[in-house]
Motif scaffolding. Structure first.
Motif, mmCIF file in Angstrom:
data_model
loop_
_atom_site.group_PDB
_atom_site.id
_atom_site.type_symbol
_atom_site.label_atom_id
_atom_site.label_comp_id
_atom_site.label_asym_id
_atom_site.label_seq_id
_atom_site.Cartn_x
_atom_site.Cartn_y
_atom_site.Cartn_z
ATOM 1 N N HIS A 230 23.863 52.295 49.156
ATOM 2 C CA HIS A 230 22.808 52.198 50.156
ATOM 3 C C HIS A 230 23.415 52.155 51.548
ATOM 4 N N LEU B 192 22.099 50.739 55.147
ATOM 5 C CA LEU B 192 21.063 49.880 55.707
ATOM 6 C C LEU B 192 21.241 49.795 57.212
ATOM 7 N N GLN C 227 20.192 47.331 60.492
ATOM 8 C CA GLN C 227 19.594 46.080 60.934
ATOM 9 C C GLN C 227 19.560 46.042 62.456
ATOM 10 N N PRO D 183 18.561 44.035 66.131
ATOM 11 C CA PRO D 183 18.830 42.665 66.580
ATOM 12 C C PRO D 183 17.787 41.653 66.149
ATOM 13 N N GLY D 184 16.567 42.045 65.964
ATOM 14 C CA GLY D 184 15.534 41.109 65.543
ATOM 15 C C GLY D 184 15.698 40.583 64.141
ATOM 16 N N GLY D 185 16.554 41.197 63.368
ATOM 17 C CA GLY D 185 16.839 40.687 62.026
ATOM 18 C C GLY D 185 16.301 41.534 60.908
ATOM 19 N N GLY D 186 15.272 42.327 61.160
ATOM 20 C CA GLY D 186 14.706 43.130 60.098
ATOM 21 C C GLY D 186 15.676 44.192 59.632
ATOM 22 N N ILE D 187 15.694 44.436 58.350
ATOM 23 C CA ILE D 187 16.617 45.421 57.790
ATOM 24 C C ILE D 187 15.827 46.589 57.239
ATOM 25 N N SER E 177 16.168 50.144 54.941
ATOM 26 C CA SER E 177 16.989 50.934 54.038
ATOM 27 C C SER E 177 16.933 52.388 54.495
ATOM 28 N N MET F 96 19.509 55.831 49.938
ATOM 29 C CA MET F 96 20.068 55.411 48.663
ATOM 30 C C MET F 96 20.640 56.658 48.009
ATOM 31 N N ILE G 58 24.962 48.841 57.631
ATOM 32 C CA ILE G 58 25.588 48.163 56.504
ATOM 33 C C ILE G 58 25.625 49.093 55.303
ATOM 34 N N PHE H 73 28.124 44.140 49.405
ATOM 35 C CA PHE H 73 27.838 44.613 50.748
ATOM 36 C C PHE H 73 29.103 44.743 51.565
ATOM 37 N N THR I 28 30.616 44.521 55.508
ATOM 38 C CA THR I 28 30.346 43.543 56.562
ATOM 39 C C THR I 28 29.653 44.152 57.769
ATOM 40 N N SER J 120 28.766 47.378 63.885
ATOM 41 C CA SER J 120 27.884 47.147 65.024
ATOM 42 C C SER J 120 28.000 48.318 65.988
ATOM 43 N N TYR K 287 19.738 34.777 57.118
ATOM 44 C CA TYR K 287 18.687 35.728 56.770
ATOM 45 C C TYR K 287 18.387 35.650 55.274
ATOM 46 N N TYR L 275 16.614 38.070 52.244
ATOM 47 C CA TYR L 275 16.118 39.390 51.884
ATOM 48 C C TYR L 275 15.722 39.373 50.420
ATOM 49 N N PHE M 135 13.524 42.714 54.294
ATOM 50 C CA PHE M 135 13.668 41.511 55.089
ATOM 51 C C PHE M 135 12.536 40.535 54.784
ATOM 52 N N TYR N 74 14.321 35.053 58.989
ATOM 53 C CA TYR N 74 15.630 34.632 59.455
ATOM 54 C C TYR N 74 15.525 33.414 60.353
ATOM 55 N N GLU O 59 11.578 34.565 62.736
ATOM 56 C CA GLU O 59 10.768 35.706 62.335
ATOM 57 C C GLU O 59 10.486 35.633 60.844
ATOM 58 N N HIS P 294 26.313 41.081 66.587
ATOM 59 C CA HIS P 294 26.394 40.185 65.444
ATOM 60 C C HIS P 294 27.790 40.315 64.876
ATOM 61 N N TYR Q 246 28.935 39.673 59.865
ATOM 62 C CA TYR Q 246 27.729 39.739 59.052
ATOM 63 C C TYR Q 246 28.127 39.742 57.578
#
Lengths: 106, 117
Positions: free
Chosen positions: A33, A35, A37, A39-43, A45, A48, A86, A96, A98, A101, B33, B35, B45, B48, B56, B103, B106
């Motif tokens: 996969h 992925l 992400q 900055p707000g945190g939502g990931i 996909s 795949m 990611i 995963f 790391t 960025s 976080y 998931y 998600f 977090y 959020e 970040h 991670y």
């Protein structure tokens, strides 16, 4: 030793540049996969893959099963592409990288 | 510190029961976080924390789900009245959020696999 290695760890690019992020893994997998992400945190996909190549808009992902290597390419990069990317693999469990960025400068 | 730890690794529960998972992040990481990943899908998600503050929550996190990080260190994710659709891998990750979008380090845990029967 990590089962999934990504490079580079951090990447800064000028808007419009072609970007490549690499991922190598050492375990047997059923899928890989990519992925994203923000900055707000939502990931999200992105892809795949279990073989070959996939394309979605300006994003291209490739995988070489024999070499245990995958690349994510971004063509005509844009500041909104700035995020952490990611690589993750699924085999007996989830492994995963790391993350890379990415910052795209206008 | 060997990374992000999740406990338990596997949990089988009967429908309607409550379950709680724990995540211990890397000690100096300020972000944590949660998931969820179902078979064949990428991670989704859930929520977090920055230190102890929950910043959020996804709409996926229904009122049966609650997460806490009371002292800004470990976190718990509780699912009440479990349903078969809750069966998934629950993943925890942590990072050190610096200025702006950066970040560092991670790192994901190995996950807790939940099976609701």
């Amino acid at each position: 030793k990590n089962e999934v290695e990504q490079s580079p760890q951090n990447l800064t690019a000028q808007e419009g540049e072609f970007i490549t992020i690499n991922c190598s893994y050492s375990v047997g997998i059923s899928a890989l996969h990519w992925l994203q992400q923000h900055p707000g945190g939502g990931i999200v996909s992105l892809f795949m893959l279990s073989s070959g190549k996939k394309k979605h808009g300006r994003l291209i992902a490739t995988i070489n099963i024999q070499e245990k290597h995958s690349s994510l390419h971004i063509t005509a990069s844009h500041p909104r592409d700035s995020a952490v990317y990611i690589c993750a693999v699924t085999g007996n469990q989830f492994y995963f990288g790391t993350g890379t960025s990415l910052t795209v400068i206008p | 510190d060997t990374g992000v730890s999740q406990d338990p690794r596997h949990k089988i529960t009967k429908r309607g029961q409550n379950v709680t998972f724990r995540c211990d992040p890397i000690s100096e990481h300020n972000r944590l976080y949660w998931y969820r990943q179902t078979l064949g899908q990428g991670p989704e998600f859930l929520t977090y924390f920055q230190n102890e503050a929950q910043l959020e929550k996804s709409r996926l996190l229904s009122d049966r789900f609650s997460a806490e990080r009371p002292k800004g260190s470990f976190s718990t994710l509780e699912i009440q009245r479990t349903e078969q659709g809750d069966s998934a891998m629950y993943l925890c990750a942590s990072s050190l959020a610096g200025r702006g979008v950066y970040h560092y380090g991670y790192t994901f845990g190995s996950g807790t696999r939940l099976t609701v029967v």
